[in-house]
Write an enzyme that holds these catalytic residues in place. Sequence first.
Site, PDB file in Angstrom:
ATOM      1  N   GLU A   1       0.600  -0.738   0.935  1.00 12.66           N
ATOM      2  CA  GLU A   1      -0.124  -0.185  -0.226  1.00 12.66           C
ATOM      3  C   GLU A   1      -0.425   1.241  -0.094  1.00 12.66           C
ATOM      4  O   GLU A   1      -0.284   1.750  -1.201  1.00 12.66           O
ATOM      5  CB  GLU A   1      -1.527  -1.002  -0.052  1.00 12.66           C
ATOM      6  CG  GLU A   1      -1.544  -2.511  -0.437  1.00 12.66           C
ATOM      7  CD  GLU A   1      -2.584  -3.268  -0.258  1.00 12.66           C
ATOM      8  OE1 GLU A   1      -3.678  -2.577   0.385  1.00 12.66           O
ATOM      9  OE2 GLU A   1      -2.742  -4.319  -0.548  1.00 12.66           O
TER      10      GLU A   1
ATOM     11  N   ASP B   1      -8.334   4.404   1.315  1.00 16.40           N
ATOM     12  CA  ASP B   1      -8.276   3.097   0.348  1.00 16.40           C
ATOM     13  C   ASP B   1      -9.476   2.211   0.771  1.00 16.40           C
ATOM     14  O   ASP B   1      -9.803   1.731   1.615  1.00 16.40           O
ATOM     15  CB  ASP B   1      -7.193   2.457   0.599  1.00 16.40           C
ATOM     16  CG  ASP B   1      -7.261   1.028  -0.351  1.00 16.40           C
ATOM     17  OD1 ASP B   1      -8.068   0.830  -1.007  1.00 16.40           O
ATOM     18  OD2 ASP B   1      -6.223   0.459  -0.655  1.00 16.40           O
TER      19      ASP B   1
ATOM     20  N   LYS C   1      -7.400 -13.433   0.077  1.00 16.71           N
ATOM     21  CA  LYS C   1      -6.539 -12.167   0.980  1.00 16.71           C
ATOM     22  C   LYS C   1      -6.965 -12.014   2.321  1.00 16.71           C
ATOM     23  O   LYS C   1      -5.751 -11.979   3.322  1.00 16.71           O
ATOM     24  CB  LYS C   1      -6.381 -10.986   0.228  1.00 16.71           C
ATOM     25  CG  LYS C   1      -5.432  -9.720   0.656  1.00 16.71           C
ATOM     26  CD  LYS C   1      -5.264  -8.615   0.064  1.00 16.71           C
ATOM     27  CE  LYS C   1      -4.290  -7.526   0.381  1.00 16.71           C
ATOM     28  NZ  LYS C   1      -4.282  -6.481  -0.337  1.00 16.71           N
TER      29      LYS C   1
ATOM     30  N   ASP D   1       0.084  -5.606  -7.373  1.00 17.03           N
ATOM     31  CA  ASP D   1      -1.054  -4.875  -6.472  1.00 17.03           C
ATOM     32  C   ASP D   1      -1.688  -6.852  -6.171  1.00 17.03           C
ATOM     33  O   ASP D   1      -2.612  -6.891  -7.119  1.00 17.03           O
ATOM     34  CB  ASP D   1      -1.883  -3.772  -6.827  1.00 17.03           C
ATOM     35  CG  ASP D   1      -3.139  -3.843  -5.760  1.00 17.03           C
ATOM     36  OD1 ASP D   1      -3.022  -4.296  -4.593  1.00 17.03           O
ATOM     37  OD2 ASP D   1      -3.913  -3.023  -6.333  1.00 17.03           O
TER      38      ASP D   1
END
Length: 585
Positions: A150, A173, A71, A9
């Site tokens: 994800e 999330d 990211k 991850d």
Amino acid sequence: MNDIIVGIDLGTTNSAIGVVDSGFPMLLADDGGKRIMPSAVWYGPSGEIEVGHKALRRRPIEGSRVITSVKRLMGRELSVEESESLGGKTAEQVSADILRELKRRAEWRLGKALTKAVITVPAYFHDGQRNATKRAGELAGWEVVRILNEPTAAALSYGLDQLGERSRVAVYDLGGGTFDLSILEMQDGVFQVLSTHGDTQLGGDDLDRVLAEKMIGLAGLEAASVGHDAWIRWRVEAERVKCALSERALETFAMPFFDGVNSFSREVTRVEFSEWIQPWVARTLSCCRRALSDARLESNEIDALVLVGGSSRIPVVRTAVESLFGRVADLSQHPDEAIALGATIQAGVISGAMKHLVLLDVTPLSLGIETLGGLMNVLIPRNTTIPCKAGELFTNAVHEQKAMRVRVLQGEREMARDNWELGIVDIPFKPAAKGQARIGVQLHIDENGILEVLARDVKTGIDQILTIRSSAVDVSDESVEKMVGDSVEHAFSDMAERIFTEAKLKAEELLPAVEQALELGRQWLSAKEIKTIETARAEVCQALLEKEPNSLKAAVQRLDTATEALAAKIVQQAMDEALDRQLSL
Ligand code: ADP
Ligand code: MG
């Protein structure tokens, strides 16, 4: 065994790596026992690099050298300001440094070199961002075998792939800097993303800022006038208090000597904090409604709700989402580890390491071959750990027999016909008298579950090999259950049939032999002895007709005993005669 594949991850705030070990997916901790690594990189003045917690610890003093949330910049054109924030590196290079650190950690944990990885990305990442992630992996020395969404990883970690066709899963999330809600639907055994909505500028960081600003205000300061390094200290304390309030109703926010002279301290309640962050929680809920309407679904058409991301640990977030969807969330996994765990499961499925435990570890059913009379002769019992091998020597039952047929069987029943036939090998041999030919049969299951049958004519040494792929171990759970259930249900009748068959084979051998013996040795026997043998013989014939297993077995036993002395005498006689012949030569 295939190469190990790890699951990663690569998060905005935190990253983690895992591997399937002995069939279990698990995350690999660093030498301090931490499974989660901050996605932060410190670049020192003379080219040194530190990653994770070490990099974060340098932030209050050397904030500009520590890169976080890279990211957000992956696979995008960068503004001048964004480029400068990377200090001459590209986003891919910084991500590669994070991935290299994870690789180092995993190799150190496992004590071997690793090369293959599954890496997760948000469902909303476009091709350019996915490719940039893949290139970052390659820069770090990984072969990226799959880029995984994800939310799909999250669903896998909860075992939701077991839900069945058309099931729908909502994955909420809320991480450190981003939020997304994805609705997945199981189609042909894989999750498809029906819709995804989110906010790439909304996450736990915002909640830290809200709390820090409140406290700065209560300390009588202007947020704008707090210097960079001091601001980081307020933020770090805010994050600590925020996390504590997920466990407790009250926590003290403390900033000793925040300006070098004055100290600040204030008790914060969970209720207060919940109120302050309410607008942010509401924004996530409106994304959820948009995602539902995009997928043309009502909230009650969702079969499972999963909360992931560290910020979903906040109680008010959890209750708000649960009430929107009208169902409770499955909380069996750590929300900040679920995605890495799911990536690890996917990696294990690709490498074969997951299936290994479930199906290939032990033989689900017994393996054997058919022997005389249609009986099952078990060579490898059920639940034997693989790899394994077992063999037995067989002989021809018929005089002048030219070949022997080996039927390989699987199952728990006493009679061959009630078990499953996996394959047949015919072994030719030179015609021989009954019991003279010798055939060795060996069953061998390798670590991949492939069954090999080796049949050897012991006299000539010629082998016949039959390979039976996977069917030896690849048996569905239901059929194993049915086979075992049947064997229990039929235990008595099966056993009776085996006893009868074995006794019958013995009787068929014994009766002609007794006939012959009586002819040869009648002169040595008393009338009483002859009577005993004949009665026993008649009882065997009677039991054969009656098909009564236990009385046949007993009768055969009696006949055997009754003729023992006679058989011995005949053998003795034959030897004496042979000796005489030799002497007279
Ligand atoms: P990301 O997916 O963005 O990389 P995570 O899922 O690891 O990140 O979430 C990180 C965020 O979760 C941080 O903002 C952190 O403060 C927050 N967080 C972690 N634990 C808790 C907690 N117990 N209560 C509230 N927030 C938490
Ligand atoms: Mg995340």
